[in-house]
Design a protein around this motif. Structure first.
Motif, PDB file in Angstrom:
ATOM      1  N   CYS A  18      -6.937   0.294  -0.226  1.00  0.00           N
ATOM      2  CA  CYS A  18      -6.052   1.429  -0.474  1.00  0.00           C
ATOM      3  C   CYS A  18      -6.300   2.034  -1.839  1.00  0.00           C
ATOM      4  N   LYS A  19      -6.955   1.287  -2.637  1.00  0.00           N
ATOM      5  CA  LYS A  19      -7.239   1.827  -3.979  1.00  0.00           C
ATOM      6  C   LYS A  19      -8.529   2.623  -4.007  1.00  0.00           C
ATOM      7  N   LYS A  31      -5.050  -4.094   0.448  1.00  0.00           N
ATOM      8  CA  LYS A  31      -4.687  -3.783  -0.924  1.00  0.00           C
ATOM      9  C   LYS A  31      -5.897  -3.254  -1.681  1.00  0.00           C
ATOM     10  N   VAL A  49       0.793  -1.198   0.000  1.00  0.00           N
ATOM     11  CA  VAL A  49       0.000   0.000   0.000  1.00  0.00           C
ATOM     12  C   VAL A  49       0.830   1.253   0.000  1.00  0.00           C
ATOM     13  N   LYS A  50       0.523   2.048  -0.890  1.00  0.00           N
ATOM     14  CA  LYS A  50       1.049   3.397  -0.879  1.00  0.00           C
ATOM     15  C   LYS A  50       2.531   3.493  -1.030  1.00  0.00           C
TER      16      LYS A  50
END
Length: 837
Positions: free
Chosen positions: A796-797, A793, A23-24
Motif C-alpha cells: 500500500c505504500k 502493508k 492500509v489507507k
DNA sequence: ATTCTGCCTG
DNA sequence: CAGGCAGAAT
C-alpha cells in the motif's frame, strides 16, 4: 498448488480473521469523513425530496381512483417546525404545498378543465387568504394562504393535517375543511384587504416561480436550483467547503425523518449506485410536471368519456338507421324483429321513434324481398364517395323512401355521407380506444398489457354511427391531446413500470425527470473510449441519455424504447448493447474486447436481482435485450432502498456529471490501478469528477479497487507459489517483465485491450509484491491466517501518483491514443448528439 | 455509528 | 465483478 489450497482452506477456517491492514485508513479517513459529512447533509434533503416524489408518483398512479390526496404525503415531516425555517426553505415548502394544493384543486376543478391550475390556485388563495391574519407576520408562510389543505379529502392523510392544523390555529376550521364551503371574501374580506399588498407580493412571487417552472422542462432553472447545482459541483470537487446557508436550510425540513427512513431502508443491502442530485428545484419541477400531466390526464379522460357517450348515442342512432345493413352483414340470423333488437343494444330504448316496425319490415324487405334495394344503397354510397349526383337514381331513392327508410328526400345522400363517416368513425374509434388504453395505463398501475386492454366499451368494428359533427371536435381534441401526450408519455412510459410489483414509486419519479434530462444533455464526453463493438444497431439509446433524446427525434415512435428510465442511473458512455442484442461476436475493436465482459458484469447484478426475469419478460418482449438491461437497471435502482440515493435522482445530470458508473469508468479504474492500488475515496472523487458521487458510487468504486487488489494478490500468491514449486530459491531470481506470464495475466485483467502502456513502476511494484509473497511463503508465514497483512502493508505504500490526465473525463481517449472508438461510435450510433464531444 | 477493508461466494 | 459479511478503525 497444494500449498495454496491448504492455505485458502486455512483461511477459510479462520475466516473472519481480520487480515486487512491499516492500509489507507489514514488517508482515506480524512477524505471519507469529509465526504461523509457532505453526503450526509445532502442526504436529508434527498430524503425529503424522495418522499415528496414518492407521494407524487403514487398519487399519479392512483389519481384516477380519486385517491388523490395521497399527494398530501408530500411532506411527512412537514410539521410546524418546517415552516419556521429559513426563507428559502419556507419558499420551497410553500411551493410544495402549492403544488400539493394544485393537485387537490385539480380534482375540484375538473369541471373547468380549461382553467389553469395556477389561476385557480391564485384565485383560491385570494378568496381564502384572509383566513390567517397573523400570517402577515411571516410573509413566507404563504402556505397559510391555502387553507384548503383538507379540501379534497379530509380523511386522506395525516401530513395534510399538519398544514391544516397550522392554519386552523389562526383561522376557522371551516377554512380548513372546505375551500369552496364559504362564499369568497365575506367576513374575511376586510382582513384580506389588510394583507392585500403583502399577499399580492406573495402571489406574484409564487406565480412567477410556478410559471417559470411550468413553462417547460428545459426552462431556465430558477436561481435557487442553479445555486444548488453549483453547490453540488463544488461539493464534488471540494468537499471541504461548507454548505452554503441555503443548502442547510433546505435540508432542515427533511432532517429527522428522512434520516430514519434512510437508515432503516438501507439496512437490507448495501445498494447500488443511485444518482444523486438537485433538490428543491428538482422536486418542484417534478411536482409541476406531475401536476400538468395529471391534469392532462384527467381532461383527457373526461373527453374520452364524453366521446364514448357520444359514440354510444351515435351507435344507437346508427342501429336505428342502419339496422338493415347491420343485419345483412351480420348474417341471416336476424330475419325478424326480435333478433334485430337484440343485435343492437340500446337501440330499442332510445331509438324507438317510429322506426321500430318499419325498420324491421324494411330489413325484411331488403334482405328477402328486395335485394335490389341493397344494391341501390351501395351504389348510392359509391356515388357519394365519387361525388356523383344522386339524381341518377331518383326512382330507387323513392323506393327506398317508400320502404320506410324514414329518411328525408336526400336519404341517399345522407346514407352515403354516413357511410363515409362510418369509415372515418371506425378509425376514430380505433384512435379512441388507443387513447383510452393509454389513459388507463397511466391511470391504473396494475395494468399488464395495454394493447389488449381495450375498453370494454369496445364497439365492434362494425360500423359506427355516422359521426355527427358534434363528435368531431372531441375527437380532434382527443387526438391532439394524444399527440401532446405522446411527447410526454413516450419518454417516460415508466408508468408502466408502476404496474410491476417490485417497483416502488420512486422509480417513476425518475421518469418524470427524463424530459428534463434530455434537454440538458450536452454530453461532452461520450464515447470516450471505444468500446463499442460493432454495429450501431447494438447500441441502445436507452442507456445513453443524450443519445436517447437524439434518437428519439429520429426514430419512429414504435421504436422508441419503452423503458428509458435506466439511463438516469446508469451509463452514459456505455456502449453497451452488444451483449444484449448481439452476443458479442462481432466486436471488432480490440478495445471492445473487455466490454462485453464489463457489460455483462454490470448486467450480472441486475440479472441476479430477484424479480428481474419475469419483469422484463412481461414488459417488453419486443426489446428483449435492451429491455432487460434497462429494466434491470431500473430495478436495481428500485431495489436500492437508500432513500437518499433515490432522492438523488435528478434531471440535471446530463451535462457533465454522470449519475452512474459506466463500463468506461470501470476501464479507467482498472488503468488507474496500475498506479494506485489503494486509492482513497477522496482521490476517487477527484479522478472520477464526471460522476456524481454518492455513497453508492463511492462504495462501488472502492469495491472495484478492492476487487482489483483481490485479483492482483491472488495472482501474486499464485505465481509466488508456482515459483517455489519450480524450484526458485531466492526472491531475487524472480523479476516481473512485460513478457512474463504474471504480467500478462495482470495486463489481461486490467488492460485487456492492451491499448494502454503500463507504467514501469507497476512492474516494479508487481515484482516487489511477488517477492514479498515468495519470501513470506518460503518463510512459512502463510500458516498465519493473516500473513498477507504484512504484504498489504508494504504494497500500500507503493502507490504512485496517478497522472493528471486521469482526472479528465475524456482521459480514456487520450490515454488510449485511439480516436477510433469515438469516430466509430459516432458513426455506428448515428447519434449526432454524441458528436458534441 | 459509520466507513473501509478483506474474505468468501455466486 | 457484486453481494454479503465480519472485523477494524475512526
Amino acid at each position: 498448488m497444494p500449498d495454496h489450497d491448504s492455505d485458502s482452506l486455512l483461511n477459510r477456517q479462520t475466516k473472519r480473521r481480520r487480515v486487512d491492514i491499516g492500509v489507507k485508513r489514514t488517508v482515506g479517513s480524512t477524505a471519507s469523513s469529509t465526504a461523509a459529512a457532505t453526503t450526509d447533509n445532502i442526504a436529508r434533503a434527498k430524503a425529503a425530496i424522495f418522499s415528496a416524489m414518492n407521494s407524487l408518483s403514487s398519487h399519479s398512479h392512483h389519481g384516477s381512483d380519486n385517491d388523490s390526496m395521497e399527494c398530501s404525503v408530500v411532506q411527512p415531516h412537514g410539521g410546524p417546525g418546517v415552516v419556521s425555517a429559513g426563507d428559502s426553505e419556507s419558499k420551497s415548502n410553500v411551493l410544495r404545498k402549492l403544488l400539493k394544493r394544485a393537485n387537490s384543486y385539480e380534482d375540484a376543478m375538473m369541471p373547468f378543465p380549461g382553467t389553469t391550475i395556477i389561476s385557480q390556485l391564485l384565485k383560491n388563495n385570494i378568496a381564502k387568504n384572509g383566513g390567517g391574519p397573523e400570517r402577515g407576520e411571516r410573509g413566507d408562510r404563504v402556505e397559510s394562504g391555502f387553507p384548503g389543505s383538507g379540501l379534497s379529502n379530509a380523511s386522506s392523510d395525516a401530513p395534510q393535517e399538519d398544514a391544516c392544523s397550522n392554519s386552523s390555529q389562526d383561522s376557522t376550521p371551516q377554512e380548513c375543511l372546505s375551500p369552496f364551503g364559504r362564499p369568497p371574501g365575506l367576513a374575511t374580506f376586510d382582513i384580506e384587504r389588510l394583507n392585500d399588498e403583502h399577499l399580492r407580493a406573495k402571489r406574484a412571487r409564487v406565480e412567477n416561480i410556478i410559471r417559470g417552472m411550468s413553462h417547460s422542462p428545459s426552462v431556465v432553472v430558477p436561481a435557487a436550483s442553479r445555486h444548488e447545482r453549483d453547490h453540488e459541483m463544488d461539493g464534488e470537487r471540494d468537499l471541504e467547503l461548507d454548505c452554503p446557508p441555503r443548502q442547510s436550510q433546505q435540508q432542515a425540513p427533511s432532517s429527522p425523518r428522512g434520516g430514519e427512513v434512510c437508515s432503516s431502508s438501507r439496512e437490507n443491502k448495501r445498494k447500488q449506485r443511485l444518482p444523486q442530485q438537485q433538490q428543491q428545484s428538482f422536486t418542484q419541477l417534478v411536482c409541476q410536471r406531475k401536476e400538468q400531466k395529471q391534469e392532462e390526464r384527467r381532461q383527457l379522460k373526461l373527453q374520452l368519456e364524453d366521446m364514448q357517450k357520444q359514440l354510444r348515442q351515435l351507435q344507437e342512432k346508427f342501429f336505428q338507421i342502419y339496422d338493415s345493413t347491420d343485419d345483412s352483414e351480420h348474417t341471416d340470423l336476424h330475419n325478424d324483429i326480435g333478433n334485430m333488437s337484440e343485435d343492437s343494444p340500446g337501440r330499442s330504448d332510445t331509438g324507438g321513434d317510429d322506426r321500430g316496425g318499419d325498420d324491421l319490415r324494411s330489413d325484411n324487405e331488403m334482405a328477402d324481398l328486395d335485394p335490389g334495394h341493397f344494391l341501390d344503397r351501395a351504389r348510392a354510397l359509391l356515388q357519394e364517395q365519387a361525388l356523383l349526383a344522386d339524381t341518377e337514381k331518383p326512382r330507387r331513392d323513392g323506393l327506398s323512401r317508400n320502404k320506410g327508410q324514414g329518411g328525408p328526400g336526400s336519404s341517399m345522400h345522407a346514407e352515403g355521407k354516413q357511410l363515409a363517416e362510418t369509415l372515418k368513425q371506425e378509425l376514430n374509434s380505433a384512435m379512441t380506444q388507443v387513447v383510452d388504453t393509454v389513459v388507463k395505463v397511466f391511470a391504473k398501475p396494475p395494468r399488464p398489457t395495454p394493447q389488449q386492454a381495450f375498453p370494454p366499451l369496445s364497439i365492434p368494428p362494425e360500423r359506427f354511427p355516422a359521426a355527427v359533427n358534434g363528435d368531431n371536435p372531441n375527437f380532434h381534441t382527443t387526438n391532439q391531446r394524444l399527440q401532446c401526450f405522446g411527447d410526454v408519455i413516450i419518454p417516460n412510459p415508466l408508468d408502466s413500470f408502476a404496474s410491476m410489483p417490485g417497483i416502488p414509486g420512486p422509480t417513476n419519479d425518475q421518469t418524470e425527470a427524463l424530459p428534463l434530462v434530455v434537454r440538458k444533455t450536452p454530453s461532452e464526453h461520450h464515447h470516450q473510449s471505444s468500446a463499442v463493438g460493432a454495429h450501431g444497431g447494438s447500441h441502445h439509446p436507452a442507456l445513453h441519455p443524450s443519445s436517447l433524446s437524439a434518437s428519439m427525434g429520429f426514430s419512429p415512435p414504435s421504436f422508441r424504447h419503452p423503458f428509458p428510465l435506466p439511463l438516469m442511473g446508469y451509463p452514459f458512455q456505455t456502449p453497451i448493447g452488444p451483449p444484449t442484442v448481439y452476443p458479442g461476436k462481432d466486436r471488432t475493436s480490440p478495445d471492445s474486447m473487455d466490454l462485453p465482459r464489463e457489460t455483462t458484469s454490470l448486467r450480472t447484478k441486475m440479472a441476479s436481482g430477484h424479480h428481474l426475469g419475469h419483469h422484463h419478460r412481461s414488459c417488453s418482449p419486443a426489446h428483449p435485450g435492451s429491455t432487460a438491461e434497462s429494466l434491470s437497471l431500473s430495478l436495481i435502482k428500485s431495489e436500492c432502498s437508500d432513500l437518499q440515493d433515490m432522492a438523488d435522482i435528478s434531471p440535471y445530470s446530463g451535462s457533465n456529471i454522470q449519475e452512474g458508473l459506466s463500463p468506461n469508468h470501470l476501464k479507467k479504474a482498472k488503468l488507474m490501478f496500475f498506479y494506485t492500488r489503494y486509492p482513497s475515496s477522496n482521490m476517487l472523487k477527484m479522478f472520477f469528477s464526471d460522476v456524481k458521487f454518492n455513497r453508492c458510487i463511492t462504495s462501488q468504486l472502492i469495491k472495484w479497487f478492492s476487487n482489483f487488489r483481490e485479483f492482483y494478490y491472488i495472482q501474486m500468491e499464485k505465481f509466488a507459489r508456482q515459483a517455489i514449486n519450480d524450484g526458485v530459491t531466492g526472491a531475487e531470481e524472480m523479476s516481473v517483465s512485460r513478457d512474463c506470464e504474471l504480467f500478462r495475466a495482470l495486463n489481461m485483467h486490467y488492460n485487456k485491450a492492451n491499448d494502454f502502456e503500463v507504467p514501469d513502476r507497476f512492474l516494479e511494484v508487481a515484482e516487489i509484491t511477488l517477492r514479498e509473497f515468495f519470501n513470506a511463503i518460503v518463510a512459512g508465514k502463510d500458516v498465519d491466517p493473516s500473513w498477507k497483512k504484512a504484504i498489504y502493508k508494504v504494497i500500500c505504500k507503493l502507490d504512485s501518483e496517478v497522472p493528471e490526465i486521469f482526472k479528465s473525463p475524456n482521459c480514456l481517449q487520450e490515454l488510449l491514443h485511439d480516436s477510433r472508438g469515438i469516430l466509430t461510435n459516432r458513426f455506428l450510433l448515428g447519434c449526432p448528439m454524441d458528436s458534441a464531444l
